[in-house]
Design a protein around this motif. Structure first.
Motif, PDB file in Angstrom:
ATOM      1  N   LEU A  68       3.412  -9.512   9.979  1.00  0.00           N
ATOM      2  CA  LEU A  68       2.593  -9.300   8.781  1.00  0.00           C
ATOM      3  C   LEU A  68       3.419  -8.771   7.614  1.00  0.00           C
ATOM      4  N   TRP A  91       5.548 -11.643   6.377  1.00  0.00           N
ATOM      5  CA  TRP A  91       4.666 -12.615   5.729  1.00  0.00           C
ATOM      6  C   TRP A  91       4.388 -12.185   4.291  1.00  0.00           C
ATOM      7  N   TRP A  92       4.090 -10.915   4.149  1.00  0.00           N
ATOM      8  CA  TRP A  92       3.814 -10.368   2.813  1.00  0.00           C
ATOM      9  C   TRP A  92       5.046 -10.435   1.901  1.00  0.00           C
TER      10      TRP A  92
END
Length: 378
Positions: free
Chosen positions: A329, A332-333
């Motif tokens: 995550l 991904w960000w």
């Protein structure tokens, strides 16, 4: 369900903490490298615009010169600039086209390199000829098959020069076309840019792209040009940068108006050959830069392996999922912000998957390059 491993569970103990270490490496790398680019504020370094020499090495590029050269010659730039085209051993109509354009544009300078079997099939000789021909200290480089994103391309690149900044690393994306191969190439190009921009911001410059970079004559002369790697087909945009970039004399330019667009390869064979050729210089990188470039893909692959091992251990799948999910995550960000900055938002949705597949495929290109060298320029 166990919260943390117990010492008597020897196998699970080591698997868990190795996995945790790999998660930490991935997280640290993502924050310090991808995060640095993601939240880097692009500011103008200088408001002074010196006279500039643009150098283009071209070989059998008459069609591309006809289409793209006027866009270079007509840049909106507040100071004098010249465009030096080194017509390198062409056998097409490039000479006649350039002669015609020179009558229309007074800032076009042509240098002819006659055909010779003794000349190496690389860009280094024609680039050196163009640099010697240049009238000005500040040099900007692109290719004949590239079209600037705007008529402010030259202004945006040159505004990053200053007394302390002698090298400017730009970006050269490919045009969006239909087909899976085009998507693969554009993702690869964006990921490479994210890496070399991020590395440069962390004071580990290792490459730029020859179709969109700039440096001064002084920076070129400080390394005796391409002398140390002249025998190699490639190296003008990575080995040279590694030698010339020192003491923070470099910067990046990710402004979308500064991009140089070109057409991607249209066959898998030509793409693989291109990638393999690019990797021929990697054995000549210093150990530290090899290590820094290898940390991310190696730790990601190992993290995947240990994630799978933990997932099949009774009672441990939750630990594996939590660690792998958290770092995914964060990446991904941060990568998403980087891709958006480089005008590639279409790849963001599948980034966790494409990033993983990408690092699994990279070794294929690397070892392919070690097996054979491509002697074909372009």
């Amino acid at each position: 369900m166990k919260i943390i491993p117990e010492l008597q569970d020897s196998i699970e103990f080591y698997i868990f903490w190795i996995f945790a270490g790999l998660v930490f490496i991935q997280l640290l790398y993502s924050i310090f490298f991808f995060g640095r680019l993601a939240f880097w504020k692009n500011k103008t370094v200088s408001s002074d615009f010196p006279p500039v020499s643009i150098v283009i090495a071209a070989r059998n590029e008459s069609d591309n010169l006809y289409q793209n050269l006027p866009k270079i010659l007509e840049q909106n730039y507040p100071a004098p600039f010249e465009v030096i085209v080194v017509n390198n051993q062409s056998i097409d109509d490039s000479k006649y086209l350039l002669d015609a354009l020179s009558r229309q544009y007074s800032n076009l300078v042509i240098t002819e390199v006659e055909r010779s079997k003794h000349l190496a099939p690389s860009k280094k000789f024609p680039l050196t000829m163009g640099i010697k021909k240049a009238s000005y200290e500040h040099l900007v480089f692109t290719d004949a098959d590239c079209a600037p994103a705007s008529n402010l391309w030259l202004r945006k690149i040159v505004e990053k020069f200053s007394d302390k900044k002698q090298i400017v690393l730009g970006y050269g994306p490919y045009n969006k076309r239909r087909g899976f191969l085009n998507k693969i190439i554009r993702f690869d190009t964006t990921m490479i840019a994210v890496n070399y921009f991020s590395m440069a911001l962390n004071r580990i410059p290792y490459m730029g792209v020859g179709r969109n970079m700039a440096y001064t004559k002084s920076a070129f002369q400080s390394t005796s040009g391409f002398k140390s790697h002249y025998s190699l087909i490639s190296g003008d945009d990575d080995l040279f940068i590694q030698e010339a970039a020192r003491k923070n004399n470099y910067t990046i330019q990710p402004d979308p108006e500064s991009f140089q667009y070109s057409e991607a390869k249209d066959s898998w064979k030509s793409f693989v050959l291109q990638k393999s050729r690019h990797y021929t210089t990697s054995p000549h990188y210093k150990v530290f830069k090899k290590m820094m470039l290898g940390i991310y893909p190696a730790s990601l692959i190992l993290m995947l392996i240990f994630f799978i091992l933990l997932a099949f251990q009774s009672g441990w799948w939750i630990h594996a999922l939590a660690g792998f999910g958290f770092v995914t995550l964060i990446k991904w960000w941060l990568l998403g912000v980087c891709f958006k900055k480089l005008k590639s938002p279409g790849f963001i949705a599948l980034l966790p998957l494409t990033d993983l597949v990408y690092v699994l495929v990279l070794p294929f290109f690397y070892y392919s390059a070690l097996q054979k060298n491509s002697s074909k320029w372009k």
